[in-house]
Scaffold this active site. Sequence first.
Site, PDB file in Angstrom:
ATOM      1  N   GLU A 296       0.827  -1.208   0.000  1.00  0.00           N
ATOM      2  CA  GLU A 296       0.000   0.000   0.000  1.00  0.00           C
ATOM      3  C   GLU A 296       0.863   1.260   0.000  1.00  0.00           C
ATOM      4  O   GLU A 296       0.440   2.307  -0.495  1.00  0.00           O
ATOM      5  CB  GLU A 296      -0.904  -0.013   1.247  1.00  0.00           C
ATOM      6  CG  GLU A 296      -2.349   0.293   0.897  1.00  0.00           C
ATOM      7  CD  GLU A 296      -3.307   0.065   2.051  1.00  0.00           C
ATOM      8  OE1 GLU A 296      -4.063  -0.905   1.968  1.00  0.00           O
ATOM      9  OE2 GLU A 296      -3.301   0.837   3.025  1.00  0.00           O
ATOM     10  N   HIS A 325       7.154 -26.870   0.308  1.00  0.00           N
ATOM     11  CA  HIS A 325       6.379 -27.929  -0.341  1.00  0.00           C
ATOM     12  C   HIS A 325       5.248 -27.347  -1.167  1.00  0.00           C
ATOM     13  O   HIS A 325       4.270 -28.029  -1.463  1.00  0.00           O
ATOM     14  CB  HIS A 325       5.836 -28.888   0.719  1.00  0.00           C
ATOM     15  CG  HIS A 325       6.926 -29.509   1.530  1.00  0.00           C
ATOM     16  ND1 HIS A 325       7.520 -30.704   1.193  1.00  0.00           N
ATOM     17  CD2 HIS A 325       7.572 -29.059   2.641  1.00  0.00           C
ATOM     18  CE1 HIS A 325       8.474 -30.981   2.074  1.00  0.00           C
ATOM     19  NE2 HIS A 325       8.522 -29.988   2.968  1.00  0.00           N
ATOM     20  N   LYS A 439     -13.159   2.194  -1.914  1.00  0.00           N
ATOM     21  CA  LYS A 439     -14.092   2.563  -0.829  1.00  0.00           C
ATOM     22  C   LYS A 439     -15.209   3.441  -1.398  1.00  0.00           C
ATOM     23  O   LYS A 439     -16.379   3.273  -1.059  1.00  0.00           O
ATOM     24  CB  LYS A 439     -13.361   3.344   0.272  1.00  0.00           C
ATOM     25  CG  LYS A 439     -12.477   2.506   1.184  1.00  0.00           C
ATOM     26  CD  LYS A 439     -11.949   3.362   2.354  1.00  0.00           C
ATOM     27  CE  LYS A 439     -11.003   2.581   3.254  1.00  0.00           C
ATOM     28  NZ  LYS A 439     -10.483   3.337   4.382  1.00  0.00           N
TER      29      LYS A 439
HETATM   30  O1  PA5 Z   1      -3.180   1.606   5.940  1.00  0.00           O
HETATM   31  C1  PA5 Z   1      -4.243   2.116   5.691  1.00  0.00           C
HETATM   32  O2  PA5 Z   1      -4.423   3.357   5.771  1.00  0.00           O
HETATM   33  C2  PA5 Z   1      -5.437   1.274   5.308  1.00  0.00           C
HETATM   34  O3  PA5 Z   1      -5.090  -0.041   5.092  1.00  0.00           O
HETATM   35  C3  PA5 Z   1      -6.498   1.345   6.393  1.00  0.00           C
HETATM   36  O4  PA5 Z   1      -5.953   0.855   7.586  1.00  0.00           O
HETATM   37  C4  PA5 Z   1      -7.732   0.525   6.030  1.00  0.00           C
HETATM   38  O5  PA5 Z   1      -8.212   0.907   4.782  1.00  0.00           O
HETATM   39  C5  PA5 Z   1      -8.806   0.713   7.093  1.00  0.00           C
HETATM   40  O6  PA5 Z   1      -9.074   2.072   7.246  1.00  0.00           O
HETATM   41  P1  PA5 Z   1      -9.665   2.643   8.594  1.00  0.00           P
HETATM   42  O7  PA5 Z   1      -8.691   2.418   9.667  1.00  0.00           O
HETATM   43  O8  PA5 Z   1      -9.902   4.086   8.311  1.00  0.00           O
HETATM   44  O9  PA5 Z   1     -10.944   1.899   8.841  1.00  0.00           O
END
Ligand code: PA5
Length: 471
Positions: A296, A325, A439
Amino acid sequence: MEGKRTIRFDFNNMMADTIGPEHGITEQELKTIEPLASRYMNDVKEERNKGKLPFLDLPYQKNIAAEIIETTNTLKGKFKNVVVVGIGGSALGNFAIHTALNHPFYNILTDRERKGFPRVFVLDNIDPDRFSGLLDIVKPEETLFNFITKSGTTVETMAQFLIITKRLRDRLGKDYKEHVITTTDGEKGTLREITSREGFRSFEIPAGVGGRYSVLTPVGLFSAAMSGVDIEALLDGAVFMDKVCKFDNLWENPALMGAALYYLSHTKNGKNILVMMPYSNALSGVADWFCQLWAESLGKKFSLHNEVVHTGSTPVRAIGVVDQHSQLQLYMEGPYDKVTTFLAIKRFSKEVSIVSGNDVESDLVYLKGHSLNNVMNAEFEGTRLALTEHNRPNCTITLDGLSAFTLGQLFYLFELQTAYAGKFYNVNAFDQPGVEAGKINAFAMLGRKGFEQRKKEIDIHLRKAQKKYCI
Ligand code: PA5
Protein backbone atom coordinates in the site's frame (compact mmCIF):
# COMPACT_ATOMS: atom_id res chain seq x y z
CA MET A 1 24.00 -0.56 21.43
CA GLU A 2 25.78 -3.69 20.19
CA GLY A 3 25.25 -5.43 23.51
CA LYS A 4 21.47 -5.44 23.21
CA ARG A 5 21.27 -5.94 19.45
CA THR A 6 19.01 -8.93 18.87
CA ILE A 7 18.36 -8.57 15.14
CA ARG A 8 20.86 -9.00 12.32
CA PHE A 9 20.40 -8.20 8.63
CA ASP A 10 22.54 -10.43 6.41
CA PHE A 11 22.53 -9.40 2.77
CA ASN A 12 25.53 -11.36 1.49
CA ASN A 13 23.31 -13.35 -0.86
CA MET A 14 21.96 -10.20 -2.47
CA MET A 15 25.41 -9.31 -3.70
CA ALA A 16 27.05 -9.95 -7.06
CA ASP A 17 30.07 -11.44 -5.23
CA THR A 18 27.85 -14.33 -4.21
CA ILE A 19 25.21 -14.71 -6.94
CA GLY A 20 26.84 -13.00 -9.90
CA PRO A 21 26.28 -9.58 -11.50
CA GLU A 22 23.21 -10.54 -13.52
CA HIS A 23 21.08 -11.03 -10.41
CA GLY A 24 23.17 -9.53 -7.65
CA ILE A 25 24.08 -6.01 -6.61
CA THR A 26 27.69 -4.92 -6.89
CA GLU A 27 29.49 -2.99 -4.20
CA GLN A 28 30.10 -0.30 -6.79
CA GLU A 29 26.33 0.06 -7.34
CA LEU A 30 25.84 0.52 -3.63
CA LYS A 31 28.69 3.03 -3.51
CA THR A 32 27.09 4.95 -6.38
CA ILE A 33 23.73 5.10 -4.63
CA GLU A 34 25.27 5.99 -1.25
CA PRO A 35 25.03 9.80 -1.53
CA LEU A 36 21.42 9.50 -2.61
CA ALA A 37 20.68 7.16 0.29
CA SER A 38 22.22 9.61 2.75
CA ARG A 39 20.16 12.40 1.26
CA TYR A 40 16.95 10.35 1.61
CA MET A 41 17.85 9.46 5.15
CA ASN A 42 18.33 13.13 5.96
CA ASP A 43 15.08 14.06 4.17
CA VAL A 44 13.24 11.60 6.40
CA LYS A 45 15.01 13.03 9.44
CA GLU A 46 14.04 16.56 8.46
CA GLU A 47 10.41 15.63 7.80
CA ARG A 48 10.37 13.91 11.16
CA ASN A 49 11.78 16.98 12.89
CA LYS A 50 9.04 19.05 11.30
CA GLY A 51 6.44 16.67 12.74
CA LYS A 52 5.46 15.26 9.35
CA LEU A 53 6.21 11.62 10.18
CA PRO A 54 4.66 11.15 13.62
CA PHE A 55 4.74 7.34 13.39
CA LEU A 56 8.50 7.51 13.92
CA ASP A 57 8.05 9.12 17.35
CA LEU A 58 5.31 6.82 18.62
CA PRO A 59 7.62 4.57 20.62
CA TYR A 60 8.70 7.55 22.71
CA GLN A 61 5.15 8.45 23.72
CA LYS A 62 5.11 6.74 27.07
CA ASN A 63 1.71 8.29 27.80
CA ILE A 64 0.14 6.01 25.15
CA ALA A 65 1.31 2.88 26.92
CA ALA A 66 0.40 4.32 30.31
CA GLU A 67 -3.18 5.10 29.24
CA ILE A 68 -3.60 1.63 27.76
CA ILE A 69 -2.20 -0.11 30.82
CA GLU A 70 -4.49 1.94 33.08
CA THR A 71 -7.50 0.95 30.98
CA THR A 72 -6.55 -2.73 30.87
CA ASN A 73 -6.15 -2.70 34.66
CA THR A 74 -9.68 -1.34 35.00
CA LEU A 75 -11.02 -4.02 32.68
CA LYS A 76 -9.08 -6.90 34.19
CA GLY A 77 -11.18 -9.95 34.97
CA LYS A 78 -14.32 -8.47 33.45
CA PHE A 79 -14.30 -10.18 30.04
CA LYS A 80 -13.69 -13.62 28.68
CA ASN A 81 -13.26 -12.36 25.11
CA VAL A 82 -11.89 -9.33 23.36
CA VAL A 83 -13.03 -9.01 19.76
CA VAL A 84 -11.12 -6.52 17.63
CA VAL A 85 -13.18 -5.27 14.68
CA GLY A 86 -11.16 -3.47 12.02
CA ILE A 87 -9.58 -4.03 8.64
CA GLY A 88 -6.25 -3.43 6.85
CA GLY A 89 -3.95 -1.38 9.04
CA SER A 90 -6.60 -1.48 11.76
CA ALA A 91 -6.37 -5.28 12.03
CA LEU A 92 -3.09 -6.66 10.69
CA GLY A 93 -0.91 -5.33 13.52
CA ASN A 94 -3.21 -7.04 16.01
CA PHE A 95 -2.85 -10.36 14.18
CA ALA A 96 0.91 -9.86 13.99
CA ILE A 97 1.35 -9.23 17.72
CA HIS A 98 -0.92 -12.02 18.90
CA THR A 99 0.49 -14.59 16.52
CA ALA A 100 4.03 -13.66 17.46
CA LEU A 101 3.78 -13.34 21.22
CA ASN A 102 0.88 -15.40 22.50
CA HIS A 103 0.66 -19.16 22.80
CA PRO A 104 0.09 -20.66 19.31
CA PHE A 105 -3.30 -21.98 20.48
CA TYR A 106 -3.98 -19.16 22.91
CA ASN A 107 -7.72 -18.97 22.35
CA ILE A 108 -8.31 -22.62 23.15
CA LEU A 109 -6.31 -22.61 26.35
CA THR A 110 -8.34 -22.68 29.55
CA ASP A 111 -8.88 -19.43 31.48
CA ARG A 112 -6.33 -20.64 34.00
CA GLU A 113 -3.78 -21.46 31.34
CA ARG A 114 -4.31 -17.97 29.91
CA LYS A 115 -3.72 -16.63 33.45
CA GLY A 116 -7.14 -15.02 33.40
CA PHE A 117 -6.43 -12.94 30.31
CA PRO A 118 -9.28 -12.91 27.79
CA ARG A 119 -9.31 -14.72 24.46
CA VAL A 120 -8.59 -12.40 21.53
CA PHE A 121 -10.30 -12.57 18.14
CA VAL A 122 -9.87 -10.24 15.20
CA LEU A 123 -12.76 -9.70 12.80
CA ASP A 124 -11.51 -8.07 9.65
CA ASN A 125 -13.37 -9.60 6.73
CA ILE A 126 -17.12 -9.20 6.54
CA ASP A 127 -17.62 -12.73 5.29
CA PRO A 128 -21.10 -13.37 6.74
CA ASP A 129 -20.33 -16.98 7.65
CA ARG A 130 -17.13 -16.14 9.53
CA PHE A 131 -18.78 -13.17 11.23
CA SER A 132 -21.79 -15.20 12.37
CA GLY A 133 -19.50 -18.05 13.36
CA LEU A 134 -17.63 -15.84 15.76
CA LEU A 135 -20.80 -14.40 17.27
CA ASP A 136 -21.93 -18.00 17.85
CA ILE A 137 -19.01 -18.58 20.20
CA VAL A 138 -18.67 -15.28 22.08
CA LYS A 139 -21.46 -14.40 24.50
CA PRO A 140 -22.22 -10.64 24.53
CA GLU A 141 -22.16 -10.47 28.33
CA GLU A 142 -18.62 -11.92 28.39
CA THR A 143 -17.20 -9.91 25.53
CA LEU A 144 -15.54 -6.56 24.94
CA PHE A 145 -15.63 -5.31 21.35
CA ASN A 146 -12.84 -2.98 20.24
CA PHE A 147 -13.90 -1.17 17.06
CA ILE A 148 -10.89 0.28 15.27
CA THR A 149 -11.05 2.64 12.33
CA LYS A 150 -8.86 5.65 11.72
CA SER A 151 -11.28 7.28 9.28
CA GLY A 152 -14.25 6.26 11.39
CA THR A 153 -16.24 5.50 8.27
CA THR A 154 -14.84 2.29 6.76
CA VAL A 155 -17.80 0.35 5.48
CA GLU A 156 -16.70 -3.11 6.65
CA THR A 157 -15.97 -1.97 10.19
CA MET A 158 -19.02 0.25 10.52
CA ALA A 159 -21.37 -2.43 9.16
CA GLN A 160 -20.10 -4.83 11.82
CA PHE A 161 -20.32 -2.06 14.41
CA LEU A 162 -24.04 -1.62 13.68
CA ILE A 163 -24.81 -5.33 13.90
CA ILE A 164 -22.81 -5.92 17.04
CA THR A 165 -23.98 -2.87 18.98
CA LYS A 166 -27.61 -3.68 18.17
CA ARG A 167 -27.08 -7.18 19.44
CA LEU A 168 -25.38 -5.87 22.57
CA ARG A 169 -28.18 -3.36 23.23
CA ASP A 170 -30.88 -6.00 22.76
CA ARG A 171 -29.16 -8.33 25.16
CA LEU A 172 -27.69 -6.00 27.76
CA GLY A 173 -29.81 -2.83 27.67
CA LYS A 174 -28.03 0.35 28.63
CA ASP A 175 -25.09 -1.60 30.12
CA TYR A 176 -24.09 -2.44 26.59
CA LYS A 177 -21.73 0.54 26.50
CA GLU A 178 -19.43 -1.23 28.93
CA HIS A 179 -18.80 -3.78 26.19
CA VAL A 180 -17.63 -1.30 23.58
CA ILE A 181 -14.32 0.47 23.26
CA THR A 182 -13.48 2.46 20.16
CA THR A 183 -10.13 3.37 18.65
CA THR A 184 -10.41 6.12 16.09
CA ASP A 185 -9.35 9.61 15.07
CA GLY A 186 -9.51 12.14 17.91
CA GLU A 187 -11.75 14.56 16.08
CA LYS A 188 -13.09 13.40 12.75
CA GLY A 189 -15.28 10.60 11.49
CA THR A 190 -18.58 8.91 12.18
CA LEU A 191 -17.20 6.60 14.84
CA ARG A 192 -15.77 9.55 16.78
CA GLU A 193 -19.18 11.28 16.62
CA ILE A 194 -20.99 8.17 17.84
CA THR A 195 -18.36 7.63 20.55
CA SER A 196 -18.85 11.15 21.91
CA ARG A 197 -22.64 10.87 21.76
CA GLU A 198 -22.82 7.44 23.40
CA GLY A 199 -19.96 8.01 25.83
CA PHE A 200 -18.06 4.86 24.87
CA ARG A 201 -14.62 4.25 26.28
CA SER A 202 -12.21 5.28 23.57
CA PHE A 203 -8.64 5.66 22.42
CA GLU A 204 -7.38 8.20 19.93
CA ILE A 205 -5.19 7.31 16.98
CA PRO A 206 -2.58 10.08 16.97
CA ALA A 207 -3.06 12.63 14.19
CA GLY A 208 -1.05 11.99 11.04
CA VAL A 209 -0.50 8.28 11.71
CA GLY A 210 -1.97 6.20 8.89
CA GLY A 211 -3.46 2.72 9.36
CA ARG A 212 -0.49 0.64 8.25
CA TYR A 213 1.92 2.66 10.41
CA SER A 214 -0.29 2.49 13.50
CA VAL A 215 0.60 -0.82 15.13
CA LEU A 216 2.44 0.99 17.94
CA THR A 217 -0.62 3.07 18.86
CA PRO A 218 -3.71 1.80 20.73
CA VAL A 219 -4.65 0.20 17.39
CA GLY A 220 -2.22 -2.66 18.06
CA LEU A 221 -1.31 -2.09 21.68
CA PHE A 222 -4.68 -2.31 23.41
CA SER A 223 -5.64 -5.86 22.49
CA ALA A 224 -2.00 -6.84 23.04
CA ALA A 225 -2.06 -5.46 26.59
CA MET A 226 -5.43 -7.11 27.24
CA SER A 227 -3.78 -10.49 26.59
CA GLY A 228 -0.82 -9.75 28.83
CA VAL A 229 1.73 -8.70 26.19
CA ASP A 230 4.39 -6.38 27.59
CA ILE A 231 3.61 -3.34 25.45
CA GLU A 232 6.30 -1.24 27.09
CA ALA A 233 8.88 -3.76 25.89
CA LEU A 234 7.39 -3.54 22.37
CA LEU A 235 7.88 0.22 22.42
CA ASP A 236 11.37 -0.12 23.92
CA GLY A 237 12.27 -2.44 21.04
CA ALA A 238 11.11 0.19 18.55
CA VAL A 239 13.13 2.91 20.33
CA PHE A 240 16.14 0.63 20.20
CA MET A 241 15.77 0.09 16.45
CA ASP A 242 15.37 3.83 15.94
CA LYS A 243 18.80 4.22 17.52
CA VAL A 244 20.29 1.41 15.45
CA CYS A 245 19.04 3.20 12.31
CA LYS A 246 20.24 6.67 13.22
CA PHE A 247 23.26 6.52 10.85
CA ASP A 248 23.07 8.27 7.53
CA ASN A 249 25.70 5.81 6.33
CA LEU A 250 24.15 3.08 4.19
CA TRP A 251 26.53 0.45 5.53
CA GLU A 252 25.50 0.97 9.13
CA ASN A 253 21.77 1.53 8.81
CA PRO A 254 19.83 -1.71 8.17
CA ALA A 255 16.55 0.05 7.24
CA LEU A 256 18.34 2.22 4.68
CA MET A 257 20.34 -0.68 3.29
CA GLY A 258 17.21 -2.85 3.01
CA ALA A 259 15.37 -0.14 1.09
CA ALA A 260 18.34 0.46 -1.23
CA LEU A 261 18.83 -3.25 -1.95
CA TYR A 262 15.18 -3.96 -2.73
CA TYR A 263 14.99 -0.86 -4.88
CA LEU A 264 18.13 -1.68 -6.84
CA SER A 265 17.17 -5.35 -7.24
CA HIS A 266 13.83 -4.24 -8.63
CA THR A 267 14.79 -1.37 -10.88
CA LYS A 268 18.16 -2.67 -12.06
CA ASN A 269 17.73 -6.45 -12.00
CA GLY A 270 13.97 -6.79 -12.56
CA LYS A 271 13.14 -8.43 -9.22
CA ASN A 272 9.66 -7.04 -8.89
CA ILE A 273 8.44 -9.60 -6.35
CA LEU A 274 9.49 -9.51 -2.71
CA VAL A 275 8.90 -12.78 -0.89
CA MET A 276 8.73 -12.44 2.88
CA MET A 277 9.40 -15.90 4.28
CA PRO A 278 9.58 -16.41 8.02
CA TYR A 279 10.82 -19.79 9.18
CA SER A 280 8.39 -19.55 12.06
CA ASN A 281 4.63 -19.79 12.33
CA ALA A 282 4.71 -17.11 15.00
CA LEU A 283 6.01 -14.60 12.46
CA SER A 284 3.38 -15.36 9.81
CA GLY A 285 1.29 -12.41 11.00
CA VAL A 286 4.30 -10.11 10.74
CA ALA A 287 4.74 -11.26 7.13
CA ASP A 288 1.09 -10.41 6.40
CA TRP A 289 1.43 -7.06 8.12
CA PHE A 290 4.61 -6.34 6.15
CA CYS A 291 2.91 -7.22 2.85
CA GLN A 292 0.24 -4.57 3.42
CA LEU A 293 2.81 -2.01 4.53
CA TRP A 294 4.98 -2.54 1.45
CA ALA A 295 2.17 -2.90 -1.09
CA GLU A 296 0.00 0.00 0.00
CA SER A 297 2.92 2.34 0.61
CA LEU A 298 4.85 1.82 -2.61
CA GLY A 299 2.34 0.62 -5.20
CA LYS A 300 1.57 3.97 -6.79
CA LYS A 301 0.44 5.40 -10.09
CA PHE A 302 2.00 8.85 -9.64
CA SER A 303 5.48 9.90 -8.58
CA LEU A 304 6.00 12.79 -6.18
CA HIS A 305 6.45 14.90 -9.30
CA ASN A 306 3.09 13.84 -10.63
CA GLU A 307 4.44 11.69 -13.46
CA VAL A 308 2.59 8.45 -14.18
CA VAL A 309 4.97 5.71 -12.97
CA HIS A 310 2.85 2.70 -11.96
CA THR A 311 5.58 1.54 -9.63
CA GLY A 312 6.04 -0.77 -6.66
CA SER A 313 7.22 -4.32 -6.05
CA THR A 314 4.77 -7.06 -5.14
CA PRO A 315 5.12 -8.54 -1.66
CA VAL A 316 4.27 -12.20 -1.21
CA ARG A 317 4.06 -14.12 2.03
CA ALA A 318 5.52 -17.60 2.29
CA ILE A 319 6.06 -19.69 5.42
CA GLY A 320 9.03 -21.91 6.07
CA VAL A 321 9.05 -24.85 5.96
CA VAL A 322 5.48 -25.22 4.70
CA ASP A 323 6.00 -23.35 1.43
CA GLN A 324 9.06 -25.42 0.60
CA HIS A 325 6.38 -27.93 -0.34
CA SER A 326 4.28 -25.41 -2.21
CA GLN A 327 5.95 -22.25 -3.57
CA LEU A 328 9.64 -23.08 -3.50
CA GLN A 329 9.77 -24.92 -6.84
CA LEU A 330 8.73 -21.65 -8.50
CA TYR A 331 11.19 -19.57 -6.53
CA MET A 332 14.05 -21.92 -7.39
CA GLU A 333 13.39 -22.52 -11.07
CA GLY A 334 10.74 -20.04 -12.24
CA PRO A 335 11.36 -16.53 -13.55
CA TYR A 336 14.22 -14.52 -12.07
CA ASP A 337 11.81 -11.92 -10.72
CA LYS A 338 12.03 -12.40 -6.94
CA VAL A 339 14.00 -11.38 -3.92
CA THR A 340 13.41 -13.56 -0.87
CA THR A 341 13.72 -12.20 2.65
CA PHE A 342 13.99 -14.89 5.27
CA LEU A 343 13.03 -14.20 8.86
CA ALA A 344 14.90 -16.67 11.03
CA ILE A 345 14.76 -17.27 14.77
CA LYS A 346 17.99 -18.39 16.37
CA ARG A 347 16.42 -19.74 19.54
CA PHE A 348 12.80 -20.88 19.62
CA SER A 349 11.25 -20.79 23.06
CA LYS A 350 10.87 -24.58 23.04
CA GLU A 351 13.36 -27.29 22.14
CA VAL A 352 11.56 -30.43 20.92
CA SER A 353 13.72 -33.53 20.72
CA ILE A 354 12.92 -36.29 18.30
CA VAL A 355 12.73 -39.23 20.65
CA SER A 356 13.57 -42.52 19.02
CA GLY A 357 14.30 -45.88 20.55
CA ASN A 358 16.42 -48.67 19.14
CA ASP A 359 13.55 -50.02 17.09
CA VAL A 360 13.53 -47.04 14.73
CA GLU A 361 13.40 -47.78 10.98
CA SER A 362 16.90 -47.76 9.52
CA ASP A 363 15.75 -45.11 7.07
CA LEU A 364 14.92 -42.74 9.95
CA VAL A 365 17.99 -43.37 12.08
CA TYR A 366 19.52 -40.12 10.83
CA LEU A 367 16.90 -38.22 12.85
CA LYS A 368 18.10 -39.78 16.10
CA GLY A 369 19.50 -37.24 18.52
CA HIS A 370 18.05 -34.33 16.57
CA SER A 371 15.28 -31.93 17.52
CA LEU A 372 12.54 -30.26 15.48
CA ASN A 373 14.65 -27.14 15.98
CA ASN A 374 17.59 -28.79 14.18
CA VAL A 375 15.32 -29.99 11.38
CA MET A 376 13.81 -26.52 10.96
CA ASN A 377 17.24 -24.96 10.91
CA ALA A 378 18.65 -27.51 8.45
CA GLU A 379 15.70 -26.91 6.13
CA PHE A 380 16.12 -23.15 6.37
CA GLU A 381 19.87 -23.28 5.74
CA GLY A 382 19.37 -25.83 2.99
CA THR A 383 16.78 -23.70 1.21
CA ARG A 384 18.80 -20.53 1.58
CA LEU A 385 21.87 -22.26 0.16
CA ALA A 386 19.94 -23.81 -2.72
CA LEU A 387 18.43 -20.44 -3.68
CA THR A 388 21.88 -18.86 -3.54
CA GLU A 389 23.35 -21.64 -5.68
CA HIS A 390 20.60 -20.95 -8.20
CA ASN A 391 21.66 -17.27 -8.19
CA ARG A 392 18.40 -16.20 -6.58
CA PRO A 393 18.90 -13.06 -4.46
CA ASN A 394 17.97 -13.50 -0.83
CA CYS A 395 18.67 -11.90 2.51
CA THR A 396 18.04 -12.91 6.09
CA ILE A 397 16.86 -11.08 9.15
CA THR A 398 17.86 -13.19 12.14
CA LEU A 399 16.19 -12.68 15.48
CA ASP A 400 17.98 -14.04 18.54
CA GLY A 401 14.62 -15.06 19.90
CA LEU A 402 11.04 -13.88 19.73
CA SER A 403 10.01 -11.40 22.41
CA ALA A 404 8.05 -8.15 22.65
CA PHE A 405 11.35 -6.27 22.55
CA THR A 406 12.47 -8.00 19.34
CA LEU A 407 9.07 -7.66 17.70
CA GLY A 408 9.07 -3.92 18.43
CA GLN A 409 12.44 -3.70 16.67
CA LEU A 410 11.11 -5.57 13.67
CA PHE A 411 8.02 -3.36 13.31
CA TYR A 412 10.12 -0.23 13.47
CA LEU A 413 12.75 -1.57 11.08
CA PHE A 414 10.13 -2.40 8.44
CA GLU A 415 8.23 0.87 8.84
CA LEU A 416 11.38 2.95 8.52
CA GLN A 417 12.61 0.86 5.62
CA THR A 418 9.30 1.47 3.83
CA ALA A 419 9.57 5.22 4.41
CA TYR A 420 13.08 5.16 2.88
CA ALA A 421 11.85 2.98 0.02
CA GLY A 422 9.22 5.65 -0.69
CA LYS A 423 12.10 8.07 -1.23
CA PHE A 424 13.95 5.71 -3.57
CA TYR A 425 10.78 5.07 -5.60
CA ASN A 426 9.94 8.78 -5.40
CA VAL A 427 6.36 8.13 -4.29
CA ASN A 428 4.20 9.15 -1.37
CA ALA A 429 4.52 6.17 0.97
CA PHE A 430 1.75 7.45 3.23
CA ASP A 431 -1.35 7.75 1.08
CA GLN A 432 -3.51 5.07 -0.54
CA PRO A 433 -5.58 6.61 -3.33
CA GLY A 434 -6.16 3.18 -4.87
CA VAL A 435 -7.79 1.93 -1.67
CA GLU A 436 -9.89 5.08 -1.46
CA ALA A 437 -11.16 4.48 -5.02
CA GLY A 438 -12.55 1.09 -3.99
CA LYS A 439 -14.09 2.56 -0.83
CA ILE A 440 -15.81 5.32 -2.82
CA ASN A 441 -17.30 2.80 -5.27
CA ALA A 442 -18.61 0.67 -2.42
CA PHE A 443 -20.21 3.70 -0.74
CA ALA A 444 -21.86 4.69 -4.02
CA MET A 445 -23.18 1.19 -4.72
CA LEU A 446 -24.59 0.96 -1.21
CA GLY A 447 -26.38 4.31 -1.65
CA ARG A 448 -24.42 6.52 0.76
CA LYS A 449 -25.43 10.19 0.75
CA GLY A 450 -22.99 12.38 -1.17
CA PHE A 451 -22.04 9.64 -3.63
CA GLU A 452 -25.08 9.97 -5.96
CA GLN A 453 -23.06 11.08 -9.00
CA ARG A 454 -20.64 8.19 -8.69
CA LYS A 455 -23.61 5.83 -8.34
CA LYS A 456 -24.98 7.07 -11.68
CA GLU A 457 -21.60 6.52 -13.34
CA ILE A 458 -21.36 3.03 -11.91
CA ASP A 459 -24.89 2.16 -13.09
CA ILE A 460 -24.03 3.27 -16.62
CA HIS A 461 -20.82 1.28 -16.49
CA LEU A 462 -22.60 -1.83 -15.24
CA ARG A 463 -25.31 -1.56 -17.93
CA LYS A 464 -22.66 -1.33 -20.62
CA ALA A 465 -20.39 -3.94 -19.09
CA GLN A 466 -19.35 -6.65 -21.48
CA LYS A 467 -21.20 -9.91 -20.81
CA LYS A 468 -19.95 -11.76 -23.86
CA TYR A 469 -16.94 -13.50 -22.38
CA CYS A 470 -18.44 -15.34 -19.46
CA ILE A 471 -18.91 -19.06 -19.23
O1 PA5 B 1 -3.18 1.61 5.94
C1 PA5 B 1 -4.24 2.12 5.69
O2 PA5 B 1 -4.42 3.36 5.77
C2 PA5 B 1 -5.44 1.27 5.31
O3 PA5 B 1 -5.09 -0.04 5.09
C3 PA5 B 1 -6.50 1.35 6.39
O4 PA5 B 1 -5.95 0.86 7.59
C4 PA5 B 1 -7.73 0.52 6.03
O5 PA5 B 1 -8.21 0.91 4.78
C5 PA5 B 1 -8.81 0.71 7.09
O6 PA5 B 1 -9.07 2.07 7.25
P1 PA5 B 1 -9.66 2.64 8.59
O7 PA5 B 1 -8.69 2.42 9.67
O8 PA5 B 1 -9.90 4.09 8.31
O9 PA5 B 1 -10.94 1.90 8.84
